[in-house]
Design a protein around this motif. Sequence first.
Motif, PDB file in Angstrom:
ATOM      1  N   ALA A  40      38.227  27.706  55.013  1.00  0.00           N
ATOM      2  CA  ALA A  40      37.003  26.945  55.270  1.00  0.00           C
ATOM      3  C   ALA A  40      37.186  25.460  54.974  1.00  0.00           C
ATOM      4  N   TYR A  41      38.224  25.125  54.236  1.00  0.00           N
ATOM      5  CA  TYR A  41      38.446  23.734  53.805  1.00  0.00           C
ATOM      6  C   TYR A  41      39.387  23.025  54.782  1.00  0.00           C
ATOM      7  N   ASP A  42      38.913  22.918  56.016  1.00  0.00           N
ATOM      8  CA  ASP A  42      39.737  22.324  57.065  1.00  0.00           C
ATOM      9  C   ASP A  42      39.370  20.878  57.375  1.00  0.00           C
ATOM     10  N   GLY A  43      38.401  20.319  56.653  1.00  0.00           N
ATOM     11  CA  GLY A  43      38.013  18.933  56.843  1.00  0.00           C
ATOM     12  C   GLY A  43      37.138  18.699  58.058  1.00  0.00           C
ATOM     13  N   ARG A  44      36.892  19.714  58.808  1.00  0.00           N
ATOM     14  CA  ARG A  44      36.061  19.543  60.002  1.00  0.00           C
ATOM     15  C   ARG A  44      34.584  19.558  59.636  1.00  0.00           C
ATOM     16  N   PHE A  45      33.785  18.863  60.411  1.00  0.00           N
ATOM     17  CA  PHE A  45      32.326  18.868  60.274  1.00  0.00           C
ATOM     18  C   PHE A  45      31.863  18.472  58.863  1.00  0.00           C
ATOM     19  N   GLY A  46      32.584  17.558  58.231  1.00  0.00           N
ATOM     20  CA  GLY A  46      32.197  17.063  56.913  1.00  0.00           C
ATOM     21  C   GLY A  46      32.581  17.954  55.747  1.00  0.00           C
ATOM     22  N   ARG A  47      33.266  19.061  56.030  1.00  0.00           N
ATOM     23  CA  ARG A  47      33.693  19.941  54.932  1.00  0.00           C
ATOM     24  C   ARG A  47      34.903  19.325  54.233  1.00  0.00           C
ATOM     25  N   ASP A  75      47.012  20.918  63.202  1.00  0.00           N
ATOM     26  CA  ASP A  75      46.054  20.266  64.092  1.00  0.00           C
ATOM     27  C   ASP A  75      44.713  20.207  63.372  1.00  0.00           C
ATOM     28  N   ASP A  76      44.246  19.002  63.056  1.00  0.00           N
ATOM     29  CA  ASP A  76      43.010  18.893  62.283  1.00  0.00           C
ATOM     30  C   ASP A  76      41.760  19.219  63.105  1.00  0.00           C
ATOM     31  N   GLN A  77      41.924  19.564  64.364  1.00  0.00           N
ATOM     32  CA  GLN A  77      40.800  19.993  65.196  1.00  0.00           C
ATOM     33  C   GLN A  77      40.756  21.522  65.342  1.00  0.00           C
ATOM     34  N   THR A  78      41.768  22.190  64.834  1.00  0.00           N
ATOM     35  CA  THR A  78      41.853  23.647  64.917  1.00  0.00           C
ATOM     36  C   THR A  78      41.487  24.250  63.565  1.00  0.00           C
ATOM     37  N   PRO A  79      40.676  25.303  63.551  1.00  0.00           N
ATOM     38  CA  PRO A  79      40.350  25.946  62.271  1.00  0.00           C
ATOM     39  C   PRO A  79      41.627  26.412  61.558  1.00  0.00           C
ATOM     40  N   LEU A  80      41.634  26.301  60.237  1.00  0.00           N
ATOM     41  CA  LEU A  80      42.814  26.695  59.466  1.00  0.00           C
ATOM     42  C   LEU A  80      43.164  28.166  59.645  1.00  0.00           C
ATOM     43  N   TYR A  81      42.167  29.026  59.833  1.00  0.00           N
ATOM     44  CA  TYR A  81      42.482  30.444  59.985  1.00  0.00           C
ATOM     45  C   TYR A  81      43.279  30.722  61.257  1.00  0.00           C
ATOM     46  N   GLU A  82      43.289  29.778  62.190  1.00  0.00           N
ATOM     47  CA  GLU A  82      44.092  29.936  63.398  1.00  0.00           C
ATOM     48  C   GLU A  82      45.488  29.333  63.251  1.00  0.00           C
ATOM     49  N   ALA A  83      45.703  28.574  62.190  1.00  0.00           N
ATOM     50  CA  ALA A  83      46.993  27.920  61.973  1.00  0.00           C
ATOM     51  C   ALA A  83      47.987  28.900  61.353  1.00  0.00           C
ATOM     52  N   ASP A  84      49.245  28.590  61.493  1.00  0.00           N
ATOM     53  CA  ASP A  84      50.306  29.414  60.916  1.00  0.00           C
ATOM     54  C   ASP A  84      50.612  28.883  59.511  1.00  0.00           C
ATOM     55  N   VAL A  85      49.774  29.278  58.549  1.00  0.00           N
ATOM     56  CA  VAL A  85      49.915  28.812  57.172  1.00  0.00           C
ATOM     57  C   VAL A  85      50.545  29.937  56.356  1.00  0.00           C
ATOM     58  N   ASP A  86      51.597  29.618  55.625  1.00  0.00           N
ATOM     59  CA  ASP A  86      52.302  30.601  54.799  1.00  0.00           C
ATOM     60  C   ASP A  86      51.545  30.789  53.484  1.00  0.00           C
ATOM     61  N   LEU A  87      50.995  31.971  53.288  1.00  0.00           N
ATOM     62  CA  LEU A  87      50.224  32.287  52.081  1.00  0.00           C
ATOM     63  C   LEU A  87      51.015  33.114  51.086  1.00  0.00           C
ATOM     64  N   ALA A  88      52.288  33.336  51.374  1.00  0.00           N
ATOM     65  CA  ALA A  88      53.104  34.217  50.530  1.00  0.00           C
ATOM     66  C   ALA A  88      53.161  33.739  49.084  1.00  0.00           C
ATOM     67  N   GLY A  89      53.312  32.456  48.853  1.00  0.00           N
ATOM     68  CA  GLY A  89      53.415  31.929  47.488  1.00  0.00           C
ATOM     69  C   GLY A  89      52.164  32.187  46.663  1.00  0.00           C
ATOM     70  N   PRO A  90      50.975  31.738  47.127  1.00  0.00           N
ATOM     71  CA  PRO A  90      49.758  31.990  46.348  1.00  0.00           C
ATOM     72  C   PRO A  90      49.477  33.478  46.133  1.00  0.00           C
ATOM     73  N   LEU A  91      49.742  34.295  47.159  1.00  0.00           N
ATOM     74  CA  LEU A  91      49.485  35.729  47.017  1.00  0.00           C
ATOM     75  C   LEU A  91      50.465  36.380  46.037  1.00  0.00           C
ATOM     76  N   ALA A  92      51.713  35.937  46.038  1.00  0.00           N
ATOM     77  CA  ALA A  92      52.698  36.462  45.076  1.00  0.00           C
ATOM     78  C   ALA A  92      52.327  36.050  43.656  1.00  0.00           C
ATOM     79  N   ASP A  93      51.838  34.831  43.493  1.00  0.00           N
ATOM     80  CA  ASP A  93      51.412  34.377  42.165  1.00  0.00           C
ATOM     81  C   ASP A  93      50.248  35.213  41.652  1.00  0.00           C
ATOM     82  N   TYR A  94      49.303  35.530  42.541  1.00  0.00           N
ATOM     83  CA  TYR A  94      48.178  36.381  42.157  1.00  0.00           C
ATOM     84  C   TYR A  94      48.672  37.775  41.751  1.00  0.00           C
ATOM     85  N   GLN A  95      49.606  38.334  42.505  1.00  0.00           N
ATOM     86  CA  GLN A  95      50.158  39.651  42.163  1.00  0.00           C
ATOM     87  C   GLN A  95      50.846  39.613  40.799  1.00  0.00           C
TER      88      GLN A  95
END
Length: 184
Positions: A40-47, A75-95
Amino acid sequence: MGAAHVGSVGVLVEDGSEPGPAYFDVGSGSYVPSSTDWHAYDGRFGRPRAALLRGACACGWRGAAEYPLDWTTLDDQTPLYEADVDLAGPLADYQAHLTVVRAAAVPLPEPLTALMENLETAAVKDPLVALKALADLRYLIAGVGADAALAVQVGRIPMRTVATALGTSEAAARRYLKSYRRHT
């Protein structure tokens, strides 16, 4: 471990702070939807716009490792959930956090662990046996739970110790103990 240890990917903005919820303007009305999901923190629409990601947990734990988002490749015009963002690090830290919490919790004796595994198996293979066992356990749990909650209270065991032993937060442990006191 319940709701006290629900994990997520946490966000830090450019100044290093953790932002509040991101709001979504859906027009007029009194209800304004919001989210704390990382995308949700993609900078779009004032977020707010995420600069770093990290592991996070409902108990308040935040991962020490920070994983930068490279906005030069996003792409700052594309929602982050559509981007290819690697979440492996944060998820491994949580585990890893969950591993620490589980290691600090009171281990169950093998016969109790085996009983729970047998109940899980019975739920599939013989659901009536599982339901009968669970019905009997409800009765037993109410009495034993009340006795154990009273023993914690009389023994003046600190809530932090109780929470660690249960693998949960102090607030959740307090609610858990109070739920048994109602049955006495």
